[in-house]
Design a protein around this motif. Structure first.
Motif, PDB file in Angstrom:
ATOM      1  N   GLY A 245       0.814  -1.211   0.000  1.00  0.00           N
ATOM      2  CA  GLY A 245       0.000   0.000   0.000  1.00  0.00           C
ATOM      3  C   GLY A 245       0.839   1.248   0.000  1.00  0.00           C
ATOM      4  N   SER A 246       1.900   1.247   0.820  1.00  0.00           N
ATOM      5  CA  SER A 246       2.777   2.410   0.877  1.00  0.00           C
ATOM      6  C   SER A 246       3.539   2.582  -0.434  1.00  0.00           C
ATOM      7  CB  SER A 246       3.757   2.254   2.042  1.00  0.00           C
ATOM      8  OG  SER A 246       4.571   3.385   2.165  1.00  0.00           O
ATOM      9  N   PHE A 247       3.984   1.462  -1.019  1.00  0.00           N
ATOM     10  CA  PHE A 247       4.670   1.533  -2.308  1.00  0.00           C
ATOM     11  C   PHE A 247       3.769   2.182  -3.355  1.00  0.00           C
ATOM     12  CE2 PHE A 247       5.501  -0.201  -6.520  1.00  0.00           C
ATOM     13  CZ  PHE A 247       6.857   0.023  -6.665  1.00  0.00           C
ATOM     14  N   ALA A 248       2.504   1.744  -3.404  1.00  0.00           N
ATOM     15  CA  ALA A 248       1.576   2.294  -4.388  1.00  0.00           C
ATOM     16  C   ALA A 248       1.333   3.778  -4.150  1.00  0.00           C
ATOM     17  CB  ALA A 248       0.260   1.524  -4.339  1.00  0.00           C
ATOM     18  N   ALA A 251       4.489   5.717  -5.181  1.00  0.00           N
ATOM     19  CA  ALA A 251       4.735   5.615  -6.622  1.00  0.00           C
ATOM     20  C   ALA A 251       3.710   6.389  -7.435  1.00  0.00           C
ATOM     21  CB  ALA A 251       4.751   4.147  -7.045  1.00  0.00           C
ATOM     22  N   LEU A 252       2.445   6.415  -6.963  1.00  0.00           N
ATOM     23  CA  LEU A 252       1.377   7.043  -7.735  1.00  0.00           C
ATOM     24  C   LEU A 252       1.119   8.490  -7.316  1.00  0.00           C
ATOM     25  CD1 LEU A 252      -1.127   4.043  -7.820  1.00  0.00           C
ATOM     26  CD2 LEU A 252       0.448   4.773  -9.620  1.00  0.00           C
ATOM     27  N   GLY A 254       3.072  10.263  -5.051  1.00  0.00           N
ATOM     28  CA  GLY A 254       4.297  11.015  -4.799  1.00  0.00           C
ATOM     29  C   GLY A 254       4.682  11.967  -5.914  1.00  0.00           C
ATOM     30  N   PRO A 255       4.731  11.513  -7.171  1.00  0.00           N
ATOM     31  CA  PRO A 255       5.101  12.419  -8.259  1.00  0.00           C
ATOM     32  C   PRO A 255       4.134  13.590  -8.418  1.00  0.00           C
ATOM     33  CG  PRO A 255       5.357  10.142  -8.940  1.00  0.00           C
ATOM     34  CD  PRO A 255       4.660  10.114  -7.623  1.00  0.00           C
ATOM     35  N   VAL A 256       2.847  13.360  -8.140  1.00  0.00           N
ATOM     36  CA  VAL A 256       1.861  14.440  -8.254  1.00  0.00           C
ATOM     37  C   VAL A 256       2.102  15.496  -7.190  1.00  0.00           C
ATOM     38  CG1 VAL A 256      -0.594  15.007  -8.144  1.00  0.00           C
ATOM     39  CG2 VAL A 256       0.146  12.875  -9.243  1.00  0.00           C
ATOM     40  N   VAL A 257       2.257  15.059  -5.933  1.00  0.00           N
ATOM     41  CA  VAL A 257       2.519  15.999  -4.840  1.00  0.00           C
ATOM     42  C   VAL A 257       3.850  16.704  -5.062  1.00  0.00           C
ATOM     43  CG1 VAL A 257       2.947  16.188  -2.357  1.00  0.00           C
ATOM     44  CG2 VAL A 257       1.131  14.678  -3.203  1.00  0.00           C
ATOM     45  N   THR A 267       9.571   6.187  -5.071  1.00  0.00           N
ATOM     46  CA  THR A 267      10.306   5.013  -4.649  1.00  0.00           C
ATOM     47  C   THR A 267      11.182   4.586  -5.819  1.00  0.00           C
ATOM     48  OG1 THR A 267      10.084   2.797  -3.689  1.00  0.00           O
ATOM     49  CG2 THR A 267       8.389   3.479  -5.269  1.00  0.00           C
ATOM     50  N   PHE A 268      11.694   3.365  -5.810  1.00  0.00           N
ATOM     51  CA  PHE A 268      12.590   2.964  -6.893  1.00  0.00           C
ATOM     52  C   PHE A 268      12.500   1.455  -7.085  1.00  0.00           C
ATOM     53  CE2 PHE A 268      14.963   2.366  -3.069  1.00  0.00           C
ATOM     54  CZ  PHE A 268      15.832   1.310  -3.294  1.00  0.00           C
TER      55      PHE A 268
END
Length: 323
Positions: A245-248, A251-252, A254-257, A267-268
């Motif tokens: 859940g945290s990865f998603a 990944a989803l 994070g780039p928007v914020v 993440t990577f």
């Protein structure tokens, strides 16, 4: 010979030390006499079969692989008939995450391609601490972009397996490092070279008003909104994910914020056992920039107790099993 084995998913109690057949190398394989192995949080995840989606590869109901142990350092004993890159007596090390596990044994048979040469001036014990956790720290910091001298780096969850490597690597690159963990680990983190240590039980770093150029999040306990609060303008946050859940989320969302706030959050994709990473770690170990901290050493017969020590969360440094 002896090996640590399990027949089902579960906590440390599912393990036992058993007598198993001596391995015979097939085509493309090598048998390594284990000099030292170290334990990682990923070993506990492997025992429990988590995240559950990973069971698609490891066995839906029962584990298809009974063996345990990722980090290995030792000496090549035998090679398969077509192996030309190794010979008996070579010193080697590896992270066996994608090569069958099995480091907790007297000997382990693995693809020869998984083994990297170990320089003579690095001890087996020091080498065994580094392949899995050291590579995760390297790749996490690399994903955040180059750490530059004078930058403020926060390592959240610094007292576990990966964090001590991250703290020392960031210091070696000239960063000012703040390390977060619980109070019992703070003195240990100061010894590693952290400039500032924070007890997460008494202070929420995301509400402290401090701002950092780089945040490497190993603890994986904060939301995107929370981590944004401790990023300086242009700051970079990278998660070493332990929960799907945290990865998603990172990944989803994070780039928007990040795009909205002038930061970078994400993440990577981790790649285990890269030869180039082990070569870089060898250089850091040889120079003394990274000094492995060993919490305790256990014999192979006591390997289950070693994993219990890791699972307790009380270890300061790597837990070793030395056959």
């Amino acid at each position: 010979m002896r090996a640590v084995v399990r027949d089902r998913y579960g906590p440390v109690d599912v393990l036992r030390v058993a007598a198993v057949e001596q391995p015979e190398p097939g085509p493309g394989e090598a048998v390594v006499r284990v000099a030292a192995a170290s334990l990682n949080t990923a070993d506990l995840d492997h025992l429990l079969g988590r995240p559950r989606v990973a069971r698609v590869a490891t066995g839906l109901v029962r584990p298809t692989n009974r063996r345990v142990g990722l980090d290995v350092a030792g000496t090549v004993e035998r090679v398969g008939p077509d192996v030309t890159s190794l010979r008996a007596g070579d010193r080697v090390w590896a992270d066996l995450f994608d090569s069958g596990h099995g480091a907790l044994a007297d000997r382990v048979c693995v693809p020869a391609s998984a083994l990297s040469p170990l320089p003579e001036h690095i001890s087996f014990e020091h080498a065994a601490t580094a392949p899995h956790s050291g590579s995760l720290a390297l790749q996490g910091l690399r994903a955040a972009g180059p750490v530059r001298p004078g930058e403020r780096v926060l390592v959240n969850g610094a007292g576990g397996c990966v964090g001590p490597f991250a703290v020392q690597i960031a210091k070696a690159r000239g960063a000012e490092v703040t390390a977060v963990d619980h109070g019992d680990k703070l003195a240990f983190l100061r010894e590693l070279g952290a400039d500032e240590v924070i007890d997460h039980r008494h202070e929420d770093i995301t509400r402290s008003g401090r701002r950092f150029d780089v945040v490497l999040d190993i603890a994986d306990t904060r939301s995107v909104v929370a981590v944004r609060r401790c990023l300086a303008p242009g700051g970079r946050y990278v998660l070493i994910a332990r929960r799907m859940g945290s990865f998603a989320e990172k990944a989803l969302l994070g780039p928007v914020v990040g795009a909205l706030t002038g930061t970078r959050i994400g993440t990577f994709a981790w790649h285990p056992n890269r030869r180039a990473d082990l070569a870089e770690l060898a250089g850091l170990l040889a120079s003394g920039a990274v000094r492995p901290r060993i919490d305790r050493r256990y014999s192979l017969d006591d390997a289950v107790e070693a994993l219990r020590r890791l699972a307790s969360g009380e270890a300061s440094g790597k837990v070793l099993v030395v056959p």
